[in-house]
Scaffold this motif. Structure first.
Motif, mmCIF file in Angstrom:
data_model
loop_
_atom_site.group_PDB
_atom_site.id
_atom_site.type_symbol
_atom_site.label_atom_id
_atom_site.label_comp_id
_atom_site.label_asym_id
_atom_site.label_seq_id
_atom_site.Cartn_x
_atom_site.Cartn_y
_atom_site.Cartn_z
ATOM 1 N N UNK A 92 0.600 -1.182 0.082
ATOM 2 C CA UNK A 92 0.131 -0.011 -0.024
ATOM 3 C C UNK A 92 1.063 1.308 -0.109
ATOM 4 N N UNK A 93 2.097 1.054 0.836
ATOM 5 C CA UNK A 93 2.733 2.323 0.900
ATOM 6 C C UNK A 93 3.530 2.740 -0.665
ATOM 7 N N UNK A 94 4.062 1.516 -1.361
ATOM 8 C CA UNK A 94 4.890 2.083 -2.453
ATOM 9 C C UNK A 94 3.748 2.383 -3.509
ATOM 10 N N UNK A 95 2.569 1.677 -3.805
ATOM 11 C CA UNK A 95 1.661 2.177 -4.770
ATOM 12 C C UNK A 95 0.911 3.223 -4.391
ATOM 13 N N UNK A 96 0.962 3.787 -3.212
ATOM 14 C CA UNK A 96 0.143 5.167 -3.118
ATOM 15 C C UNK A 96 1.577 6.095 -3.107
ATOM 16 N N UNK A 97 2.789 5.893 -3.280
ATOM 17 C CA UNK A 97 3.567 6.921 -3.386
ATOM 18 C C UNK A 97 4.368 7.356 -2.307
ATOM 19 N N UNK A 98 4.095 6.717 -1.077
ATOM 20 C CA UNK A 98 4.746 7.013 0.189
ATOM 21 C C UNK A 98 6.341 6.259 0.196
ATOM 22 N N UNK A 99 7.094 7.516 0.267
ATOM 23 C CA UNK A 99 8.680 7.045 0.275
ATOM 24 C C UNK A 99 9.006 6.953 1.628
ATOM 25 N N UNK A 100 8.721 7.533 2.530
ATOM 26 C CA UNK A 100 9.300 7.796 3.861
ATOM 27 C C UNK A 100 8.324 7.778 4.813
ATOM 28 N N UNK A 101 8.157 6.817 5.948
ATOM 29 C CA UNK A 101 7.335 6.761 6.923
ATOM 30 C C UNK A 101 8.117 5.989 8.136
ATOM 31 N N UNK A 102 7.438 6.465 9.283
ATOM 32 C CA UNK A 102 7.804 5.660 10.548
ATOM 33 C C UNK A 102 6.602 5.207 11.046
ATOM 34 N N UNK A 103 6.515 3.584 11.173
ATOM 35 C CA UNK A 103 5.535 2.901 11.515
ATOM 36 C C UNK A 103 5.855 2.350 12.795
ATOM 37 N N UNK A 104 5.012 3.172 13.648
ATOM 38 C CA UNK A 104 5.111 2.791 15.117
ATOM 39 C C UNK A 104 4.085 1.615 15.591
ATOM 40 N N UNK A 105 4.313 0.404 16.191
ATOM 41 C CA UNK A 105 3.551 -0.425 16.549
ATOM 42 C C UNK A 105 3.725 -0.917 17.843
ATOM 43 N N UNK A 106 2.839 -1.363 18.779
ATOM 44 C CA UNK A 106 3.067 -1.914 20.113
ATOM 45 C C UNK A 106 2.862 -3.356 20.341
ATOM 46 N N UNK A 107 3.247 -3.809 19.184
ATOM 47 C CA UNK A 107 3.393 -5.515 19.289
ATOM 48 C C UNK A 107 4.209 -5.811 18.297
ATOM 49 N N UNK A 108 4.348 -7.465 18.156
ATOM 50 C CA UNK A 108 5.266 -8.132 17.207
ATOM 51 C C UNK A 108 4.990 -8.110 15.744
ATOM 52 N N UNK A 109 3.779 -7.905 15.476
ATOM 53 C CA UNK A 109 2.988 -8.281 14.176
ATOM 54 C C UNK A 109 2.260 -7.188 13.652
ATOM 55 N N UNK A 110 2.300 -6.957 12.452
ATOM 56 C CA UNK A 110 1.131 -5.850 11.813
ATOM 57 C C UNK A 110 -0.422 -6.569 11.750
ATOM 58 N N UNK A 111 -1.171 -5.671 12.104
ATOM 59 C CA UNK A 111 -2.701 -6.162 12.009
ATOM 60 C C UNK A 111 -2.806 -6.760 10.583
ATOM 61 N N UNK A 112 -3.746 -7.858 10.530
ATOM 62 C CA UNK A 112 -3.929 -8.269 9.089
ATOM 63 C C UNK A 112 -5.135 -7.677 8.285
ATOM 64 N N UNK A 113 -6.090 -7.009 9.127
ATOM 65 C CA UNK A 113 -6.994 -6.364 8.711
ATOM 66 C C UNK A 113 -8.058 -7.232 8.198
ATOM 67 N N UNK A 114 -8.185 -6.952 6.860
ATOM 68 C CA UNK A 114 -9.183 -7.885 6.268
ATOM 69 C C UNK A 114 -8.290 -9.073 5.134
ATOM 70 N N UNK A 115 -7.051 -9.126 5.372
ATOM 71 C CA UNK A 115 -6.457 -9.978 4.653
ATOM 72 C C UNK A 115 -5.607 -9.210 3.299
ATOM 73 N N UNK A 116 -5.811 -8.072 3.034
ATOM 74 C CA UNK A 116 -5.435 -7.578 1.899
ATOM 75 C C UNK A 116 -4.900 -6.198 2.163
ATOM 76 N N UNK A 117 -4.789 -5.438 1.243
ATOM 77 C CA UNK A 117 -4.026 -4.000 1.273
ATOM 78 C C UNK A 117 -5.063 -3.098 1.392
ATOM 79 N N UNK A 118 -6.341 -3.221 0.926
ATOM 80 C CA UNK A 118 -7.407 -2.235 0.813
ATOM 81 C C UNK A 118 -7.704 -1.442 2.112
ATOM 82 N N UNK A 119 -7.741 -1.925 3.385
ATOM 83 C CA UNK A 119 -7.831 -1.043 4.446
ATOM 84 C C UNK A 119 -6.580 -0.238 4.441
ATOM 85 N N UNK A 120 -5.626 -0.666 4.461
ATOM 86 C CA UNK A 120 -4.083 0.243 4.792
ATOM 87 C C UNK A 120 -4.180 1.525 3.502
ATOM 88 N N UNK A 121 -4.723 1.499 2.270
ATOM 89 C CA UNK A 121 -4.829 2.223 1.284
ATOM 90 C C UNK A 121 -5.971 3.219 1.867
#
Length: 302
Positions: A92-121
């Protein structure tokens, strides 16, 4: 400025405001809160584990940072801090043109959301994009790089644009052999791939859970196959959702290189493991690619 984030070319971008979301990890089953925050030019994508306070908790993305590829892409740093299942957000980041980002999370794994990239977009859309005063770098292929592992193959080849071709084959009537071959920009990603979900086979679930995996997997975030049928009541989003999700995964896996690709990706029965073999092979072949920018084409009135 062009509406397409991936092809809008000349400037680097970061998020305009923090993108906030939360959910369970598909493998750990742990609930994690995430904030994608603005970053400085040339920072790339850096994950930060807020729950780790006794050692370096910053995990920058790179081909060498990938430490595991079983059913997902896991990155680590020198202190052994890991972040799992990054590929759907990375796509989602690369295809929406985001080059630079700090991704803060409070656990060991990114949320899966619905299993796709759509929620992140959608979350990134709400946060918005901010242009930065530095040229966006692309990795342009000037020679073919290819890796094989048995019947699996992955390659990057010269092309005038970003293209993605993929083929999979599974011994179930639900999948069989599926192939796609797409010119890929932000609009095409949103239209063709972004909503395609991860998938798994019911008979594998018990074995995976015994290995500490798939603890958060449900039919809300995964297409589940039993024999020759899909168990999800809503069915598939597309008849060839499976191969399209594999292409989505590959786009996320390629972005560990730190820049979007100008070239053609081909995957045959490929997965996260061989995708990472490919990006490492590319990094080891500086004669096969070059970094290009499109600073001359910029309309400074962005």
């Amino acid at each position: 400025m062009a509406a397409d984030g991936f092809q809008s070319g000349a400037f680097q971008h970061t998020v305009k405001s923090p993108a906030l979301f939360a959910g369970v990890g598909v493998h750990t089953g742990e609930y994690t809160q995430v904030a994608v925050r603005p970053a400085e030019t040339d920072a790339g994508v850096v994950f930060v584990r807020l729950d780790v306070t006794d050692r370096d908790n910053r995990v920058p993305v790179s081909p060498e940072a990938v430490c595991k590829t079983q059913l997902g892409t896991v990155i680590t740093n020198a202190a052994g801090v890991t972040v799992a299942t990054i590929e759907h957000l990375m796509a989602a980041l690369v295809m929406s043109g985001i080059d630079n980002a700090v991704v803060e999370l409070d656990g060991p794994e990114m949320p899966i959301m619905d299993g796709s990239s759509w929620p992140f977009l959608k979350i990134l859309d709400r946060a918005g994009r901010r242009p930065q005063a530095a040229a966006r770098r692309f990795i342009e292929l000037i020679d073919t790089v290819e890796v094989t592992d048995g019947d699996k193959r992955a390659a990057l080849k010269p092309a005038m644009r970003f293209e993605v071709a993929f083929a999979i084959e599974f011994p179930t009537a639900v999948i069989g052999r599926q192939e796609i071959d797409l010119a890929m920009d932000e609009a095409a990603f949103r239209r063709e791939l972004a909503d395609c979900r991860t998938f798994g086979f019911l008979h594998e679930v018990e074995a995976l859970r015994a290995m500490g995996l798939a603890r958060g997997g449900t039919m809300d975030n995964c297409v589940v196959i039993e024999g020759d049928r899909v168990l999800n009541p809503e069915g598939l989003r597309r008849p060839d959702e499976f191969v399209r999700h594999k292409a989505l995964d590959a786009i996320g896996d390629l972005y560990v290189l730190g820049a979007p690709i100008l070239g053609r990706f081909e995957g045959e029965l490929a997965g996260h493991g061989i995708n990472n073999q490919l990006v490492r092979a590319l990094a080891a072949r500086p004669d096969a690619w070059r970094v290009v920018t499109f600073a001359d084409e910029i309309d400074v009135a962005v």
